[in-house]
Design a protein around this motif. Structure first.
Motif, PDB file in Angstrom:
ATOM      1  N   ASN A 167       1.252  -1.392  -0.119  1.00  0.00           N
ATOM      2  CA  ASN A 167      -0.342   0.023   0.194  1.00  0.00           C
ATOM      3  C   ASN A 167       0.772   1.533   0.208  1.00  0.00           C
ATOM      4  N   GLU A 168       0.247   2.391   0.008  1.00  0.00           N
ATOM      5  CA  GLU A 168       1.113   3.265  -0.278  1.00  0.00           C
ATOM      6  C   GLU A 168       0.178   4.514   0.995  1.00  0.00           C
ATOM      7  N   LEU A 169       1.464   5.243   1.494  1.00  0.00           N
ATOM      8  CA  LEU A 169       0.634   6.247   3.021  1.00  0.00           C
ATOM      9  C   LEU A 169       0.850   7.557   2.551  1.00  0.00           C
ATOM     10  N   LYS A 170      -0.286   8.295   1.639  1.00  0.00           N
ATOM     11  CA  LYS A 170       0.483   9.677   0.830  1.00  0.00           C
ATOM     12  C   LYS A 170      -0.414  10.627   2.342  1.00  0.00           C
ATOM     13  N   ALA A 171       0.657  11.718   2.203  1.00  0.00           N
ATOM     14  CA  ALA A 171       0.736  13.143   3.078  1.00  0.00           C
ATOM     15  C   ALA A 171       1.120  14.157   2.506  1.00  0.00           C
ATOM     16  N   THR A 172       1.298  15.617   2.722  1.00  0.00           N
ATOM     17  CA  THR A 172       1.951  17.118   1.887  1.00  0.00           C
ATOM     18  C   THR A 172       3.058  16.913   2.935  1.00  0.00           C
ATOM     19  N   LEU A 173       4.354  16.588   2.175  1.00  0.00           N
ATOM     20  CA  LEU A 173       5.762  17.575   2.623  1.00  0.00           C
ATOM     21  C   LEU A 173       5.176  18.854   2.426  1.00  0.00           C
ATOM     22  N   ILE A 174       5.525  19.765   2.993  1.00  0.00           N
ATOM     23  CA  ILE A 174       5.148  21.660   3.713  1.00  0.00           C
ATOM     24  C   ILE A 174       7.189  21.405   3.951  1.00  0.00           C
ATOM     25  N   ILE A 175       7.873  22.897   3.129  1.00  0.00           N
ATOM     26  CA  ILE A 175       9.526  22.449   3.162  1.00  0.00           C
ATOM     27  C   ILE A 175       9.628  24.150   2.858  1.00  0.00           C
ATOM     28  N   HIS A 176      10.136  25.445   3.354  1.00  0.00           N
ATOM     29  CA  HIS A 176      10.504  25.836   3.723  1.00  0.00           C
ATOM     30  C   HIS A 176      12.076  26.523   3.671  1.00  0.00           C
ATOM     31  N   GLN A 177      12.540  27.311   3.176  1.00  0.00           N
ATOM     32  CA  GLN A 177      14.187  27.647   2.671  1.00  0.00           C
ATOM     33  C   GLN A 177      14.337  28.811   2.824  1.00  0.00           C
ATOM     34  N   ASP A 178      15.042  29.416   3.410  1.00  0.00           N
ATOM     35  CA  ASP A 178      15.646  30.881   3.309  1.00  0.00           C
ATOM     36  C   ASP A 178      17.558  30.447   3.907  1.00  0.00           C
ATOM     37  N   ALA A 179      17.722  31.371   3.877  1.00  0.00           N
ATOM     38  CA  ALA A 179      19.163  31.999   3.633  1.00  0.00           C
ATOM     39  C   ALA A 179      19.754  31.497   5.335  1.00  0.00           C
ATOM     40  N   GLU A 180      18.551  31.087   6.154  1.00  0.00           N
ATOM     41  CA  GLU A 180      18.452  30.799   7.873  1.00  0.00           C
ATOM     42  C   GLU A 180      18.891  29.443   7.728  1.00  0.00           C
ATOM     43  N   GLY A 181      18.498  28.937   6.856  1.00  0.00           N
ATOM     44  CA  GLY A 181      17.754  27.544   6.995  1.00  0.00           C
ATOM     45  C   GLY A 181      16.902  26.379   6.173  1.00  0.00           C
ATOM     46  N   VAL A 182      16.359  25.339   6.658  1.00  0.00           N
ATOM     47  CA  VAL A 182      15.164  24.734   6.170  1.00  0.00           C
ATOM     48  C   VAL A 182      14.616  23.886   7.421  1.00  0.00           C
ATOM     49  N   SER A 183      12.832  23.851   6.776  1.00  0.00           N
ATOM     50  CA  SER A 183      12.127  23.463   7.443  1.00  0.00           C
ATOM     51  C   SER A 183      11.004  23.193   7.014  1.00  0.00           C
ATOM     52  N   GLY A 184      10.498  22.826   8.288  1.00  0.00           N
ATOM     53  CA  GLY A 184       8.699  22.273   7.473  1.00  0.00           C
ATOM     54  C   GLY A 184       8.305  21.470   8.693  1.00  0.00           C
ATOM     55  N   ARG A 185       7.358  20.493   7.755  1.00  0.00           N
ATOM     56  CA  ARG A 185       6.689  19.620   8.591  1.00  0.00           C
ATOM     57  C   ARG A 185       5.747  18.855   7.341  1.00  0.00           C
ATOM     58  N   GLU A 187       2.252  16.576   7.125  1.00  0.00           N
ATOM     59  CA  GLU A 187       0.601  16.123   6.997  1.00  0.00           C
ATOM     60  C   GLU A 187       0.167  15.482   6.532  1.00  0.00           C
ATOM     61  N   SER A 188      -0.882  14.529   7.211  1.00  0.00           N
ATOM     62  CA  SER A 188      -2.050  14.482   6.417  1.00  0.00           C
ATOM     63  C   SER A 188      -3.302  14.477   7.506  1.00  0.00           C
ATOM     64  N   GLU A 189      -4.163  13.601   6.514  1.00  0.00           N
ATOM     65  CA  GLU A 189      -5.528  13.751   8.692  1.00  0.00           C
ATOM     66  C   GLU A 189      -5.305  13.039   9.163  1.00  0.00           C
ATOM     67  N   GLN A 190      -4.093  12.407   8.913  1.00  0.00           N
ATOM     68  CA  GLN A 190      -4.195  11.219  10.618  1.00  0.00           C
ATOM     69  C   GLN A 190      -2.898  11.774  11.125  1.00  0.00           C
ATOM     70  N   PHE A 191      -2.358  12.598  10.587  1.00  0.00           N
ATOM     71  CA  PHE A 191      -1.050  13.677  11.636  1.00  0.00           C
ATOM     72  C   PHE A 191      -0.594  14.389  11.352  1.00  0.00           C
ATOM     73  N   ASN A 192       0.360  15.097  11.696  1.00  0.00           N
ATOM     74  CA  ASN A 192       0.808  16.804  11.678  1.00  0.00           C
ATOM     75  C   ASN A 192       2.168  16.855  12.280  1.00  0.00           C
ATOM     76  N   MET A 193       3.184  16.524  11.728  1.00  0.00           N
ATOM     77  CA  MET A 193       4.413  16.268  12.072  1.00  0.00           C
ATOM     78  C   MET A 193       5.237  17.275  11.619  1.00  0.00           C
ATOM     79  N   PRO A 194       6.060  17.810  12.785  1.00  0.00           N
ATOM     80  CA  PRO A 194       7.052  18.708  12.513  1.00  0.00           C
ATOM     81  C   PRO A 194       8.648  18.218  11.700  1.00  0.00           C
ATOM     82  N   LEU A 195       9.417  18.726  10.820  1.00  0.00           N
ATOM     83  CA  LEU A 195      10.468  17.758  10.085  1.00  0.00           C
ATOM     84  C   LEU A 195      11.163  17.773  11.428  1.00  0.00           C
ATOM     85  N   ARG A 196      12.259  17.450  12.070  1.00  0.00           N
ATOM     86  CA  ARG A 196      13.223  18.005  12.802  1.00  0.00           C
ATOM     87  C   ARG A 196      14.765  17.718  12.703  1.00  0.00           C
ATOM     88  N   GLU A 197      15.731  18.196  13.030  1.00  0.00           N
ATOM     89  CA  GLU A 197      16.966  17.887  12.758  1.00  0.00           C
ATOM     90  C   GLU A 197      17.585  17.528  11.273  1.00  0.00           C
TER      91      GLU A 197
END
Length: 251
Positions: A167-185, A187-197
């Motif tokens: 099967n396939e687990l689907k979600a939306t990967l949201i990324i923000h990248q700027d001069a300071e670095g990268v961040s994101g999360r 998320e799907s209907e089942q979870f919302n997890m921040p991207l760490r490290e």
């Protein structure tokens, strides 16, 4: 009297010649400056970073980045950076009209070969061919490069993970990248997890996600291929040594 008139005529002629010379000097200097500005502006269309992705014989995707800069002397220079982060300087680079040609000396496993990248520059795209000269052989293939955005990861990506049961687990990967670095999360209907490290170096993206409800920690790594990210996820919760494939396509 005649002598005085002749002297005045000579002075007038000299002054007239001097004015023409002075006028011509500034006019030609101005024309030269305009031509240089026009040339610099023409070269500005190619200055920056360009990227393309190709498929190797084993099916693996290979992404390259080419950077081109304009020196104070008015000449172009740059290099091509491979996915490992190694930068190979140009042997030569020429821009004539809308045609660009870059020559690079490559070496793979001790074997040297020359590659010529040539094509037509149209806006944010270059389309042409790569000519590879290796020993007595010449190989040609199509080549398309696009201008690389300063922060290419920023945006929303359609992420999916292939599970062991097919099967396939689907979600939306949201990324923000700027001069300071990268961040994101993630998320799907089942979870919302921040991207760490999270880190992004030499085309390699790494991040850690954690599901609070069961404490599972997931370690993701993947390669950036323009509008595609692909890699693997590992976690003690899915089995020791087991890695699941994932990919994300930019919307």
């Amino acid at each position: 009297m005649m002598k005085m008139k002749r002297i005045k005529s000579i002075h007038k002629a000299a002054a007239w010649i001097f004015q023409i010379a002075l006028f011509s000097y500034f006019c030609f200097q101005g024309a030269s400056a305009i031509a240089e500005d026009k040339g610099s502006g023409h070269m500005d269309r190619i200055v920056g970073a360009w990227t393309w992705t190709s498929k190797q014989s084993d099916g693996e995707l290979f992404t390259s980045v080419m950077d081109i800069s304009l020196e104070e002397s008015g000449s172009l220079m740059g290099g091509i950076r491979n996915p490992e982060g190694e930068r190979i300087p140009f042997e030569s680079v020429n821009l004539k009209g809308d045609q660009i040609q870059v020559v690079v000396d490559h070496e793979i496993m001790g074997q040297a070969f020359k590659a010529s990248y040539g094509g037509k520059v149209t806006g944010s795209n270059i389309e042409g061919e790569v000519v590879i000269r290796f020993q007595d052989r010449i190989l040609r293939r199509g080549w398309k490069a696009r201008r690389l955005l300063e922060f290419p990861l920023t945006g929303e990506w359609d992420w999916k993970l292939s599970t062991p049961d097919g099967n396939e687990l689907k979600a939306t990967l949201i990324i923000h990248q700027d001069a300071e670095g990268v961040s994101g999360r993630l998320e799907s209907e089942q979870f919302n997890m921040p991207l760490r490290e999270i880190s992004f170096k030499a085309g390699q993206l790494k991040f850690v996600t954690q599901r609070e409800e069961n404490g599972g920690t997931f370690y993701s790594s993947g390669k950036w291929h323009g509008n595609l990210l692909s890699g693997q996820v590992s976690s003690p919760s899915i089995g020791e040594g087991l890695k699941l494939p994932w990919e994300a396509r930019k919307r």
